[in-house]
Design a protein around this motif. Structure first.
Motif, short mmCIF file in Angstrom:
data_model
loop_
_atom_site.label_atom_id
_atom_site.label_comp_id
_atom_site.label_asym_id
_atom_site.label_seq_id
_atom_site.Cartn_x
_atom_site.Cartn_y
_atom_site.Cartn_z
N VAL A 244 30.86 -62.83 53.77
CA VAL A 244 31.96 -62.44 52.90
C VAL A 244 33.28 -62.93 53.49
CG1 VAL A 244 33.16 -60.51 51.80
CG2 VAL A 244 30.67 -60.38 52.21
N PHE A 245 34.11 -63.58 52.67
CA PHE A 245 35.45 -64.01 53.07
C PHE A 245 36.45 -63.12 52.33
CE2 PHE A 245 32.69 -67.61 53.72
CZ PHE A 245 33.14 -68.19 54.90
N PRO A 246 36.96 -62.07 52.98
CA PRO A 246 37.85 -61.11 52.30
C PRO A 246 39.08 -61.75 51.65
CG PRO A 246 37.14 -60.25 54.42
CD PRO A 246 36.71 -61.67 54.37
N GLU A 247 39.64 -62.78 52.28
CA GLU A 247 40.84 -63.42 51.75
C GLU A 247 40.52 -64.72 51.01
OE1 GLU A 247 44.08 -63.63 54.68
OE2 GLU A 247 42.79 -62.41 55.99
N GLY A 248 39.25 -65.00 50.86
CA GLY A 248 38.85 -66.25 50.22
C GLY A 248 38.52 -67.29 51.28
N ARG A 249 37.52 -68.07 51.03
CA ARG A 249 37.10 -69.06 52.01
C ARG A 249 38.14 -70.15 52.23
NH1 ARG A 249 31.34 -72.40 51.84
NH2 ARG A 249 31.64 -73.54 53.80
N GLU A 250 38.81 -70.55 51.16
CA GLU A 250 39.81 -71.61 51.29
C GLU A 250 41.11 -71.06 51.87
OE1 GLU A 250 40.37 -73.79 47.74
OE2 GLU A 250 38.30 -74.50 47.63
N ASN A 251 41.46 -69.83 51.50
CA ASN A 251 42.71 -69.26 52.00
C ASN A 251 42.66 -68.97 53.49
OD1 ASN A 251 43.79 -69.36 49.44
ND2 ASN A 251 43.20 -67.25 48.94
N ASN A 252 41.54 -68.41 53.95
CA ASN A 252 41.43 -68.07 55.37
C ASN A 252 39.96 -68.16 55.79
OD1 ASN A 252 41.63 -67.15 57.97
ND2 ASN A 252 42.72 -65.25 57.47
N PRO A 253 39.49 -69.37 56.10
CA PRO A 253 38.07 -69.54 56.44
C PRO A 253 37.66 -68.87 57.75
CG PRO A 253 39.29 -71.58 56.82
CD PRO A 253 40.24 -70.65 56.13
N ASP A 254 38.65 -68.53 58.58
CA ASP A 254 38.33 -67.91 59.87
C ASP A 254 38.12 -66.41 59.76
OD1 ASP A 254 38.53 -70.36 61.21
OD2 ASP A 254 40.71 -70.15 61.39
N LEU A 277 25.22 -56.53 46.78
CA LEU A 277 26.24 -57.19 45.97
C LEU A 277 26.88 -56.22 44.98
CD1 LEU A 277 24.42 -60.57 45.18
CD2 LEU A 277 26.21 -60.17 46.87
N ARG A 278 26.04 -55.38 44.38
CA ARG A 278 26.56 -54.42 43.41
C ARG A 278 27.49 -53.41 44.07
NH1 ARG A 278 22.13 -52.56 41.96
NH2 ARG A 278 21.72 -53.59 39.96
N THR A 279 27.15 -52.97 45.26
CA THR A 279 27.91 -51.91 45.94
C THR A 279 29.14 -52.43 46.67
OG1 THR A 279 25.85 -50.66 46.25
CG2 THR A 279 27.74 -50.01 47.59
N ASN A 280 29.01 -53.59 47.30
CA ASN A 280 30.06 -54.04 48.21
C ASN A 280 30.86 -55.26 47.74
OD1 ASN A 280 29.41 -52.32 50.79
ND2 ASN A 280 27.44 -53.14 50.11
N ILE A 281 30.35 -56.01 46.81
CA ILE A 281 31.01 -57.25 46.42
C ILE A 281 31.65 -57.15 45.04
CG2 ILE A 281 30.69 -59.72 46.01
CD1 ILE A 281 30.47 -58.84 48.95
#
Length: 314
Positions: A244-254, A277-281
């Protein structure tokens, strides 16, 4: 490797069709590899065959007592086979077993249907110029495949998917009767009422989850994927990994979160993955329009699309 059938039954052609057994009085590598190639190609899907070296025949019947092979012959044959196996394309390794019968030793070459059919082998494995040839069984003989037979043989390439192949490392005991019973009950099968303590083999047979010749039935890969409690024992990378990329993979891949790998039988992996996925994403946002009393619900991901992607992938 021990053969899956009694040697006396092979010599008397009991329990195995006669066209799946060949007797060879001595070591003739080219002729024998024609038969190894033909049995591996298994154009009629009979389950391969057996070649008994050190056994003379008369009118298709083994001559008793058997001729046998000396220990130095057995060692020489097994060394040469390591070289000749690599001449097959793709490389193929038949099983071999030294058996004692009539106070003499013979070599049994057990050839199962190859997973990478079709195979070729040089017409003469001992010659300098090695011409690859496709061989098939025709009755009790191994012949070169030509014309329609060759087209049919080539059509077999990659026709058997990995999950539908028998796996000699899987035992019926590795399959959970409870998981099979629950599955059969969920689909409304009458097999769910069978006796899973004593009829497991028959149940898997009726579900078409066994493969191979009748004297050596193999559990198919798909059976372990679906109904083994720990399929990762046979398929080490059978798992689902979620990042999971909380800020988006392109915005903050680290900035990412790795979820512990989800393992288990395929139905369980599907269920656990979708539950996560249903609960957390999946996030819901409720919008209340100014001029409408009905609220509008918006989701960041459509669950149905994720469900289809996960099910199709697994």
């Amino acid at each position: 490797m021990a053969i899956p059938i009694n040697i006396e039954d092979l010599l008397s052609k009991q329990k195995v069709e006669s066209n799946r057994i060949e007797f060879k009085a001595g070591w003739n590598p080219s002729s024998i590899y024609h038969s190894i190639c033909a049995f591996a190609n298994d154009i009629d899907n009979l389950g391969g065959g057996y070649i008994l070296v050190g056994v003379e025949e008369e009118n298709g019947v083994a001559v008793r007592p058997v001729k046998g092979l000396e220990d130095n012959q057995l060692d020489k044959i097994q060394r040469e086979m390591l070289q000749f196996n690599t001449m097959m394309d793709p490389i193929y390794y038949p099983r071999i077993s030294v058996e004692e019968i009539d106070e003499r030793k013979i070599l049994v070459i057990w050839v199962t249907s190859g997973h990478n059919r079709p195979y070729t082998v040089p017409a003469d494995v001992t010659a300098k110029l090695k011409k690859p040839v496709f061989y098939i069984r025709y009755g009790t003989s191994s012949i070169e495949a030509k014309g329609e037979d060759l087209d049919r043989l080539r059509d077999m390439a990659n026709r058997v998917p990995y999950d539908d192949r028998g796996n000699e490392n899987i035992d019926i005991d590795d399959i959970s009767p409870l998981l099979v019973k629950n599955h059969l009950a969920s689909v409304g099968s009458k097999l769910a009422k069978a006796d899973f303590t004593s009829d497991m083999g028959k149940i898997l047979e009726q579900m078409e989850l066994l493969d191979g010749p009748k004297e050596k039935r193999l559990v198919k890969n798909v059976a372990a994927m679906m109904f083994a409690e720990r399929p990762e024992k046979f398929f080490p990378v059978s798992r689902v990994e979620i990042v999971v990329f909380p800020e988006g993979r392109e915005n903050n891949p680290d900035n990412f979160i790795e979820i512990p790998a989800i393992t288990g039988p395929v139905p369980m992996m599907i269920r656990d993955t979708l539950n996560y996925l249903r609960t957390n994403i999946i996030k819901e946002r409720v919008i209340k329009p100014a001029n409408n009393e009905k609220s509008i619900k918006v989701y960041n991901y459509p669950f149905q699309s994720l469900e289809e992607a996960v099910v199709n992938a697994l």
